[in-house]
Structures are given as C-alpha cells and as structure tokens.
Scaffold this motif. Structure first.
Motif, mmCIF file in Angstrom:
data_model
loop_
_atom_site.group_PDB
_atom_site.id
_atom_site.type_symbol
_atom_site.label_atom_id
_atom_site.label_comp_id
_atom_site.label_asym_id
_atom_site.label_seq_id
_atom_site.Cartn_x
_atom_site.Cartn_y
_atom_site.Cartn_z
ATOM 1 N N ALA A 70 2.433 8.806 -10.408
ATOM 2 C CA ALA A 70 2.290 8.142 -11.704
ATOM 3 C C ALA A 70 3.241 6.957 -11.818
ATOM 4 O O ALA A 70 2.852 5.877 -12.289
ATOM 5 C CB ALA A 70 2.550 9.141 -12.825
ATOM 6 N N ALA A 71 4.475 7.130 -11.399
ATOM 7 C CA ALA A 71 5.467 6.054 -11.496
ATOM 8 C C ALA A 71 5.052 4.849 -10.666
ATOM 9 O O ALA A 71 5.176 3.701 -11.111
ATOM 10 C CB ALA A 71 6.829 6.570 -11.053
ATOM 11 N N ALA A 72 4.567 5.093 -9.446
ATOM 12 C CA ALA A 72 4.163 3.985 -8.584
ATOM 13 C C ALA A 72 3.003 3.208 -9.187
ATOM 14 O O ALA A 72 2.974 1.963 -9.158
ATOM 15 C CB ALA A 72 3.791 4.516 -7.198
ATOM 16 N N ASP A 132 1.022 -1.607 -12.214
ATOM 17 C CA ASP A 132 0.183 -2.078 -13.308
ATOM 18 C C ASP A 132 1.012 -2.920 -14.280
ATOM 19 O O ASP A 132 0.537 -3.937 -14.801
ATOM 20 C CB ASP A 132 -0.449 -0.888 -14.025
ATOM 21 C CG ASP A 132 -1.721 -1.266 -14.759
ATOM 22 O OD1 ASP A 132 -2.650 -1.786 -14.106
ATOM 23 O OD2 ASP A 132 -1.785 -1.058 -15.986
ATOM 24 N N ALA A 133 2.240 -2.503 -14.535
ATOM 25 C CA ALA A 133 3.117 -3.270 -15.412
ATOM 26 C C ALA A 133 3.389 -4.657 -14.820
ATOM 27 O O ALA A 133 3.415 -5.660 -15.549
ATOM 28 C CB ALA A 133 4.432 -2.522 -15.626
ATOM 29 N N ALA A 134 3.595 -4.717 -13.512
ATOM 30 C CA ALA A 134 3.842 -6.011 -12.871
ATOM 31 C C ALA A 134 2.652 -6.940 -13.014
ATOM 32 O O ALA A 134 2.807 -8.147 -13.261
ATOM 33 C CB ALA A 134 4.169 -5.795 -11.391
ATOM 34 N N ASP A 187 0.859 -1.184 0.000
ATOM 35 C CA ASP A 187 0.000 0.000 0.000
ATOM 36 C C ASP A 187 0.901 1.242 0.000
ATOM 37 O O ASP A 187 0.899 2.030 0.947
ATOM 38 C CB ASP A 187 -0.932 -0.002 1.213
ATOM 39 C CG ASP A 187 -0.210 -0.328 2.521
ATOM 40 O OD1 ASP A 187 1.030 -0.509 2.492
ATOM 41 O OD2 ASP A 187 -0.865 -0.395 3.569
ATOM 42 N N THR A 188 1.676 1.390 -1.058
ATOM 43 C CA THR A 188 2.635 2.488 -1.167
ATOM 44 C C THR A 188 1.954 3.832 -0.906
ATOM 45 O O THR A 188 0.875 4.105 -1.426
ATOM 46 C CB THR A 188 3.274 2.490 -2.563
ATOM 47 O OG1 THR A 188 4.110 1.329 -2.676
ATOM 48 C CG2 THR A 188 4.119 3.733 -2.798
ATOM 49 N N ASN A 246 -3.189 -0.313 -6.286
ATOM 50 C CA ASN A 246 -3.025 -1.391 -7.273
ATOM 51 C C ASN A 246 -1.726 -2.156 -7.042
ATOM 52 O O ASN A 246 -1.143 -2.712 -7.968
ATOM 53 C CB ASN A 246 -3.075 -0.845 -8.709
ATOM 54 C CG ASN A 246 -1.857 0.006 -9.069
ATOM 55 O OD1 ASN A 246 -1.246 0.610 -8.194
ATOM 56 N ND2 ASN A 246 -1.522 0.074 -10.349
ATOM 57 N N GLY A 247 -1.276 -2.185 -5.786
ATOM 58 C CA GLY A 247 -0.038 -2.886 -5.461
ATOM 59 C C GLY A 247 -0.060 -4.330 -5.942
ATOM 60 O O GLY A 247 -1.091 -5.000 -5.916
#
Length: 474
Positions: free
Chosen positions: A436-438, A443-445, A387-388, A402-403
């Motif tokens: 945005a980066a987080a 999402d990429a993962a 939960d960044t 979206n972790g």
C-alpha cells in the motif's frame, strides 16, 4: 500460460478456438482505439502468428484495408488452420509495396528465446521509431516474457499490447514494461488459479486498509518512532516522521541524539521529540511502540548498528532503510538473525547488493531476487525502483506498476519508509502495508508531476487517501 492453454485444450476447448478468441480480443481492442486505416499484420510461424491471421481476417471483415506480411510459413497446426481462413493479400516481409499506418506485431510473442535477427530485427528498429503505430499481440517481439529483458540489442515497442488471461513479468518489469504501452488483458476462457505473484494495485490491500473507526483516538491509531541521525543529519528522519503522521499513525515520535534535539525541535510541530544517548536508552524509550523506523541519514557507524539491534529487542515491527542497511554490509547475517516476518527492509539496488551480494546479478529478474532475499532475511523486502518489487518470506510477491519518474529526488525513500511504518503501526500486515505504501507513494508523486521534491509527498498523500477512502467497500 502454457499450462493454462494445455489445461483448456485437455478440458475440451480446441487450440484453434482459443486462437480465434485471442484474435477477436485483439481486433476489438484495435477497433476501440483506431478508425479503419491501412494496416499491416506481421505474422511469425508460431501461434502468435496464428493470432495475427485471425486479427487480419476480422479487421478485413469489418471493412479495414489490411494485409499480412509473413516472416515464415505457419509451422504449428493451429497457426496453419488460422492462415487457411485468411483470404486476403499475403506478402513476404519486406515485399509489400504498400505503406501501413498501423502495424500489428504477431511475430513471436512470449515463446521467443533468442535475439531478433534479419528482417525481424529490421522491423523492430523501424517500429521503435513509430511506437504509436504499433499494436503487439501478447508482448512486443524481442522481449523475454518471463524477465522483461530485451533479447539482444533490439525489440519492438508498442502503444498497445493485448495479452491473455493475466499479465506476465514482461508487462510489469523494466525495460519491457515501458515498451508495452497500454496493456489490455483479455479473457479468452482459461481457468484461473491462485498465484503468489500479483500486481500491486489497491484491490490487493484496500479491503484491509486501517481506516479509523468512529471511536478512534490517537493512542488507538498506532505509535510510531523514527530514529534521527546526528546533529548535521536530521532532515531525512523528519521526512519519515512527517510522512508517518500524514499516513495516519496516531502518535509519531522522533527519537533524537541529545546533541540534535535543538535542531529537530526547531522543525517539529505535531511530531513529538525525545532524546537518548545510548542504545540502552533507545531500547527503553521504544519499549512500547508498535513500529520503528531507522536508517534515514542515521550514519554508517557502530552507533547505528547497535541502535538497530536495540530496537529489535523491543518487539516493535522494524522498517530498516538506507544507512541501517548499509551498516550490516560486512555481516548481513547479524541483521538477519534479529529480524522476523513483521520487519521490512527497503533497499534500493545498491543497498540490496550490500546485504545480498550477487543475488540481484545472478537472478533472472528482480522478482526472483526479491523473493530469495525475503526468504534469506525472513522479513519483507521492498526492492525499490521504477518497478518496485515487494516480497514476503512465504513467497507472496507484488510488483508496483505505477512507478513515477518524479520520485527520482533526494528524500523520497525516507518518505516511503514513513508511509510503511505508519501503516504497520496502525495494525496493517507488513506485506500489505509495504504494498500500500509503495502504491500511494507513486500515486502521490504523479499528482504533482514535474518539480516534485520530497517535502511535497506527505501532503500529496492526503488526496490519494481521500480517493481511496471513497472507493472502500462499506
């Protein structure tokens, strides 16, 4: 939420009307996801229980087989009014000789401040075993609404949680978030006011994402540098550099100790390479860049400390990660004295503790800890985890929801640093760039799923960026 309720009532909306709207929203959410089935509505004594009586009445009117199991008699005026309109079967908890296929948790909601006990605890343990059959009103009972923590040793676990007006910390902070299942936020007519705490979604930053225009060229898309570690510790910085290039930075340069030039050169293509031997040379090379990343495998030594201070003198926005955080553990104030609001710290909890001793332990939850840290450091703090939390010195805070568990692999944080640095280099405001980066990182993962390694992430980001580009407002 208490203030929002009070304001609505003061403006002329009776509490029983708000309760009726809440119950209708829950019943609608249930009917959208389930065919009629035997359903037990578990009602507590407060207004959460009152919502439950409304749900039971509406489901019964729609032809469902439904009954109420109450933990105690209604104790608030609004709950008493809602219970009076319920004409179906009511049992004390544990006395119903019927088997429910669906359970609606309307025991306590956000107002609980002590651990579940007795019958409530027994019900929670039962529902923990069958969460797919549980719907929670507001939040699963036994969780603290403002921290996401379990109050005691048990709490309900639901497949669907219907809350009202806005999400609460419990819906985005672990371990509570994982117990909420799907979360539906229902509009029951409460007024909306600005708040510095936000959920990190593309709606927060997509309108300001630095897409290139028709006249873009590599020099206009930002100059990013990444500082490499010594000869046997170079891979992490290359991960950051490759991630920065993939995230759109026009020129990415790996700044390498001269004895590591050969090994770095053997692995680089579009990322450029320059050597340096002293912090003075580093400062000169980085004098005209837009953003700089330091920390991934940099080494916990005086060289790294001096290199951070040198980069701070350039005026570039800094992304400080990993070893460049830990190296200041004996004197965090030395680091804070050279930071400004454009710089970003990206610690995991262990590194956070080294810079901000006791702050995470003493805070009620991660949001408060990150906010206090950002104010203390006068910089953006990205506190990593499932939960960044991203916090700015002015109090703005976003929680990533979206972790991805697939990010639990070596090097994923180095890629995240590269994403952050690239977006800042392209002119994105640092808080929004970190948010945005987080989000893109997680999402990429998820696009890859099982088997993900950090080297996969930069390439996966392309698909995420393509989707975001299609969703932009033209």
């Amino acid at each position: 939420m208490a203030a929002a309720d009070a304001a609505a009532i003061a403006a002329g909306t009776p509490g029983v009307e708000l309760m009726a709207r809440a119950g209708l929203a829950v019943a609608d959410a249930i009917c959208e996801r389930h065919a009629p089935r035997p359903t037990a509505v578990l009602c507590g004594p407060g207004n959460n229980g009152g919502d439950g009586y409304v749900v039971a009445r509406i489901l019964a009117e729609r032809g469902w087989e439904v009954w109420v199991e109450r933990l105690a008699l209604p104790a608030t005026d609004d709950a008493k009014a809602a219970a009076a309109l319920w004409t179906g079967e009511t049992f004390e908890v544990g006395d119903a000789a019927r088997q429910g296929e669906l359970f609606v948790d309307a025991l306590f909601g956000a107002g609980l401040s002590k651990p579940l006990d007795g019958e409530a605890a027994r019900l929670a343990r039962m529902c923990e075993r069958v969460p797919d059959r549980v719907v929670a009103i507001d939040l699963p009972s036994g969780l603290a609404g403002d921290t996401g923590r379990i109050l005691g040793d048990t709490a309900f676990c639901a497949a669907l949680t219907v809350t009202f007006h806005a999400k609460k910390p419990v819906h985005v902070l672990e371990p509570g978030a994982s117990r909420c299942g799907e979360i539906v936020v229902a509009d029951i007519g409460l007024s909306t006011s600005g708040h510095a705490l936000m959920e990190n979604t593309p709606e927060l930053w997509l309108s300001r994402f630095p897409w290139p225009g028709a006249d873009a060229h590599k020099h206009s898309r930002g100059r990013l540098v990444v500082v490499s570690g010594e000869v046997w510790n170079t891979g992490a910085a290359r991960l950051s550099a490759r991630a920065g290039l993939r995230m759109g930075a026009g020129l990415v340069t790996l700044l390498s100790p001269t004895d590591a030039l050969a090994v770095n050169a053997a692995h680089l293509e579009a990322v450029m390479l320059r050597g340096f031997d002293t912090e003075v040379e580093l400062e000169q090379i980085a004098a005209d860049v837009d953003a700089a990343i330091i920390g991934p495998a940099a080494g916990v030594n005086e060289t790294t400390l001096l290199n951070v201070l040198a980069l701070a003198r350039t005026g570039a926005a800094l992304v400080i990660d990993a070893d460049a955080i830990t190296v200041f553990r004996d004197d965090p104030e030395e680091l804070f004295s050279v930071l400004d609001v454009d710089d970003v710290l990206t610690p995991h909890p262990g590194e956070f503790e080294r810079l901000f001793p006791g702050l995470l332990k003493d805070a009620p939850e991660r949001i408060t800890a990150a906010r206090r840290a950002a104010k203390k450091a006068d910089a953006i703090v990205l506190l990593k985890g499932p939960d960044t939390v991203i916090a700015a010195p002015d109090g703005r805070t976003a929680v990533n929801t979206n972790g991805s568990p697939w990010l639990a692999t070596a090097g994923s944080g180095d890629v995240l640093a590269g994403f952050v640095g690239a977006l800042i280099a392209q002119g994105m405001e640092s808080f929004e760039a970190a948010c945005a980066a987080a989000w893109i990182h997680a999402d990429a993962a998820d696009l890859h799923g099982p088997g993900l390694i950090s080297e996969d992430l930069p390439g996966l980001a392309s698909a995420v960026l393509r989707r975001l580009y299609g969703a932009r407002e033209i």
